[in-house]
Enzyme design. Structure first.
Site, PDB file in Angstrom:
ATOM      1  N   HIS A   1      59.906  15.599  51.404  1.00  0.00           N
ATOM      2  CA  HIS A   1      59.340  16.794  50.794  1.00  0.00           C
ATOM      3  C   HIS A   1      59.727  18.012  51.616  1.00  0.00           C
ATOM      4  O   HIS A   1      59.815  17.921  52.841  1.00  0.00           O
ATOM      5  CB  HIS A   1      57.812  16.697  50.709  1.00  0.00           C
ATOM      6  CG  HIS A   1      57.225  17.644  49.727  1.00  0.00           C
ATOM      7  ND1 HIS A   1      56.912  18.938  50.051  1.00  0.00           N
ATOM      8  CD2 HIS A   1      56.946  17.489  48.410  1.00  0.00           C
ATOM      9  CE1 HIS A   1      56.444  19.537  48.970  1.00  0.00           C
ATOM     10  NE2 HIS A   1      56.459  18.696  47.960  1.00  0.00           N
TER      11      HIS A   1
ATOM     12  N   GLU B   1      55.501  11.582  43.779  1.00  0.00           N
ATOM     13  CA  GLU B   1      56.142  10.872  42.674  1.00  0.00           C
ATOM     14  C   GLU B   1      56.018   9.355  42.790  1.00  0.00           C
ATOM     15  O   GLU B   1      56.127   8.643  41.797  1.00  0.00           O
ATOM     16  CB  GLU B   1      57.632  11.247  42.591  1.00  0.00           C
ATOM     17  CG  GLU B   1      57.928  12.722  42.550  1.00  0.00           C
ATOM     18  CD  GLU B   1      57.562  13.368  41.234  1.00  0.00           C
ATOM     19  OE1 GLU B   1      56.668  12.843  40.541  1.00  0.00           O
ATOM     20  OE2 GLU B   1      58.154  14.395  40.902  1.00  0.00           O
TER      21      GLU B   1
HETATM   22  N1  COA Z   1      65.943   9.590  51.001  1.00  0.00           N
HETATM   23  C1  COA Z   1      66.878   9.591  51.959  1.00  0.00           C
HETATM   24  N2  COA Z   1      67.202  10.676  52.703  1.00  0.00           N
HETATM   25  C2  COA Z   1      66.520  11.796  52.451  1.00  0.00           C
HETATM   26  C3  COA Z   1      65.507  11.849  51.488  1.00  0.00           C
HETATM   27  C4  COA Z   1      65.223  10.696  50.744  1.00  0.00           C
HETATM   28  N3  COA Z   1      64.284  10.682  49.792  1.00  0.00           N
HETATM   29  N4  COA Z   1      64.992  13.101  51.458  1.00  0.00           N
HETATM   30  C5  COA Z   1      65.667  13.802  52.373  1.00  0.00           C
HETATM   31  N5  COA Z   1      66.586  13.017  52.970  1.00  0.00           N
HETATM   32  C6  COA Z   1      67.526  13.400  54.023  1.00  0.00           C
HETATM   33  C7  COA Z   1      68.723  14.122  53.393  1.00  0.00           C
HETATM   34  O1  COA Z   1      69.741  13.231  53.041  1.00  0.00           O
HETATM   35  C8  COA Z   1      69.129  15.068  54.479  1.00  0.00           C
HETATM   36  O2  COA Z   1      69.937  14.385  55.409  1.00  0.00           O
HETATM   37  P1  COA Z   1      71.227  15.124  56.069  1.00  0.00           P
HETATM   38  O3  COA Z   1      70.639  16.265  56.845  1.00  0.00           O
HETATM   39  O4  COA Z   1      71.833  14.040  56.910  1.00  0.00           O
HETATM   40  O5  COA Z   1      72.069  15.555  54.920  1.00  0.00           O
HETATM   41  C9  COA Z   1      67.806  15.421  55.164  1.00  0.00           C
HETATM   42  O6  COA Z   1      66.904  14.355  54.883  1.00  0.00           O
HETATM   43  C10 COA Z   1      67.226  16.718  54.665  1.00  0.00           C
HETATM   44  O7  COA Z   1      67.297  16.731  53.255  1.00  0.00           O
HETATM   45  P2  COA Z   1      67.180  18.066  52.387  1.00  0.00           P
HETATM   46  O8  COA Z   1      67.744  17.802  51.042  1.00  0.00           O
HETATM   47  O9  COA Z   1      67.719  19.228  53.153  1.00  0.00           O
HETATM   48  O10 COA Z   1      65.629  18.245  52.314  1.00  0.00           O
HETATM   49  P3  COA Z   1      64.880  19.156  51.278  1.00  0.00           P
HETATM   50  O11 COA Z   1      63.706  19.694  51.945  1.00  0.00           O
HETATM   51  O12 COA Z   1      65.801  20.126  50.641  1.00  0.00           O
HETATM   52  O13 COA Z   1      64.542  18.073  50.151  1.00  0.00           O
HETATM   53  C11 COA Z   1      63.559  16.706  48.558  1.00  0.00           C
HETATM   54  C12 COA Z   1      63.312  17.745  49.676  1.00  0.00           C
HETATM   55  C13 COA Z   1      62.234  16.353  47.886  1.00  0.00           C
HETATM   56  C14 COA Z   1      64.499  17.345  47.516  1.00  0.00           C
HETATM   57  C15 COA Z   1      64.228  15.453  49.162  1.00  0.00           C
HETATM   58  O14 COA Z   1      63.384  14.885  50.152  1.00  0.00           O
HETATM   59  C16 COA Z   1      64.597  14.406  48.092  1.00  0.00           C
HETATM   60  O15 COA Z   1      65.688  14.500  47.522  1.00  0.00           O
HETATM   61  N6  COA Z   1      63.714  13.397  47.830  1.00  0.00           N
HETATM   62  C17 COA Z   1      63.981  12.431  46.807  1.00  0.00           C
HETATM   63  C18 COA Z   1      63.628  12.980  45.433  1.00  0.00           C
HETATM   64  C19 COA Z   1      62.119  13.101  45.223  1.00  0.00           C
HETATM   65  O16 COA Z   1      61.360  12.205  45.569  1.00  0.00           O
HETATM   66  N7  COA Z   1      61.728  14.238  44.642  1.00  0.00           N
HETATM   67  C20 COA Z   1      60.327  14.508  44.332  1.00  0.00           C
HETATM   68  C21 COA Z   1      59.794  15.597  45.220  1.00  0.00           C
HETATM   69  S1  COA Z   1      58.062  15.810  45.040  1.00  0.00           S
END
Ligand code: COA
Length: 378
Positions: free
Chosen positions: A255, A314
């Site tokens: 998150h 989720e």
């Molecule tokens: N599984 C595996 N790795 C994850 C991850 C997950 N669910 N969520 C984040 N990471 C990793 C990313 O790959 C990234 O790694 P890197 O720096 O080596 O590239 C790092 O953690 C940071 O990710 P980032 O996309 O910058 O974080 P964010 O704050 O932008 O993303 C979400 C937040 C929710 C978009 C992200 O955690 C995600 O994609 N989760 C899965 C989808 C989900 O459950 N969405 C519902 C949200 S309520």
């Protein structure tokens, strides 16, 4: 924050940028705490209804006076009114995924800034989604019962049977849990649209379009796919490691704001456990989810020791909505049923107290003189 030009800083994804003042909700990512207009989510989920929450969020944002009773009556009446739109559903709409079909149907509603428009939008999501799902399964849609609560009527229109008190309470707990959550992508979208002076229907439509992406509200369907693919507790570790090894993300984890466990996951897990006591969901399924959660969090910690990746809303949403009879392809649409009241409250708050939202971008393309010399070189 990084410099893109002299004296110009940019924050990719607007992380930590404050773009609004709000009285509506507060997300404390360090403590794992969510406040919905003065009340803790822990106190609301499990006791408040959808109507209570709409009243809480909308109070003071409309000229018309409101009470829990008048809002329940108005929502019931509006559900009955908007059901007329179901007659105009055509094959083109039915061929769309449920969330897109919902978007297409909502686009037919009139725009406005008053309570009537707000109530109509909130009622419409609850009527349109079950009717669209039934039509897509070649079943007749069920007309609303204006005397019921929104949660009870939504379940009745979906399944055609009278829901149990535990099922109604579970849907209320879900709708309350996800009603509002700070300046997430869809809520920000709603505020941007409202800041231009467009009406509530426009804000809700735009917000719904932002919600459907897999990084926002599109994750719970894939969570269920993941649990189905894992199948048994003993397969969890191998499956999770292989998925991460392929560079894929685990849906239902991570998150932007929460650095600890998402408090909404606990609220939904509690609702799920109440359903399990009633037998609506099997205990083995809840247990599988708990194992997957524990193993996934441990592996994510091992792979990303400097970034706390924990379970998000989720994950248990998927199990809860599945147990209530919603097909997985409709989960994003059900999210919209609850979040619509939050989008509307934010749109009104922005329209009443905010300014036009208009950030800047930094041009990093070629300058005309560079372009000319490039063309000469060719
Ligand atoms: N599984 C595996 N790795 C994850 C991850 C997950 N669910 N969520 C984040 N990471 C990793 C990313 O790959 C990234 O790694 P890197 O720096 O080596 O590239 C790092 O953690 C940071 O990710 P980032 O996309 O910058 O974080 P964010 O704050 O932008 O993303 C979400 C937040 C929710 C978009 C992200 O955690 C995600 O994609 N989760 C899965 C989808 C989900 O459950 N969405 C519902 C949200 S309520």
């Amino acid at each position: 924050m990084f410099p893109v030009k002299e004296n110009v800083m940019m924050k990719n994804g607007l992380e930590d940028v404050v773009a609004a003042e709000t009285v509506l909700s507060d997300v404390d990512g360090e403590a794992g705490r969510l406040i919905i207009r003065g009340a803790s989510l822990d106190d609301l989920a499990g006791s408040a209804t959808f109507e209570d929450t709409a009243l809480r969020l909308w109070d003071g944002f409309f000229e018309e006076p409101m009470s829990a009773a008048t809002l329940k009556t108005a929502l019931g009446r509006a559900r009955a009114e908007v059901f007329a739109h179901i007659g105009a559903v055509d094959e083109a709409i039915l061929s769309l995924p449920p969330v897109d079909a919902l978007r297409a149907l909502l686009a037919r509603l009139p725009d406005g800034d008053d309570l009537r428009t707000a109530v109509r939008l909130a009622a419409a999501t609850a009527v349109f989604l079950p009717a669209l799902l039934r039509l897509q399964q070649n079943r007749l849609p069920i007309a609303p019962d204006a005397t019921l609560s929104q949660a009870a009527d939504t379940l009745r229109m979906l399944t055609g049977t009278t829901p149990s008190p535990a099922q109604i309470a579970a849907l209320d707990a879900y709708l309350v849990t996800i009603c509002d959550h700070g300046l997430n992508a869809s809520t920000f979208t709603s505020r941007v649209v409202a800041s231009t002076g467009a009406g509530l229907a426009s804000s809700v439509l735009a917000a719904l379009s932002a919600l459907k992406g897999p990084l926002h509200g599109g994750a719970p369907g894939p969570v269920l796919d993941m649990l189905d693919e894992i199948g048994t507790e003993s397969s969890a570790e191998t499956w999770l490691r292989e998925t991460l090894g392929r560079g894929e993300r685990l849906m239902g984890f991570g998150h932007r704001i929460y650095k600890v466990r998402d408090p909404r996951a606990d609220a939904l897990k509690a609702a799920l456990q109440r359903l399990a006591e009633e037998g609506t969901v099997t205990l083995s399924r809840v247990k599988l989810a708990e194992v997957v959660e524990r193993v996934a969090v441990a592996i994510l910690r091992e792979r990303k020791p400097d970034r706390r990746l924990d379970v998000n809303v989720e994950f248990y949403t998927a199990l809860l909505l599945d147990a209530l009879g919603f097909p997985r392809e409709s989960f994003t649409g059900v999210f919209a049923l609850g979040r619509t009241v939050g989008w509307i409250a934010h749109a009104r708050e922005q329209a009443m107290n905010g300014r036009l939202i208009r950030p800047r971008s930094v041009y990093v393309g070629p300058q005309p003189d560079q372009q000319r010399s490039l063309q000469r070189a060719v």
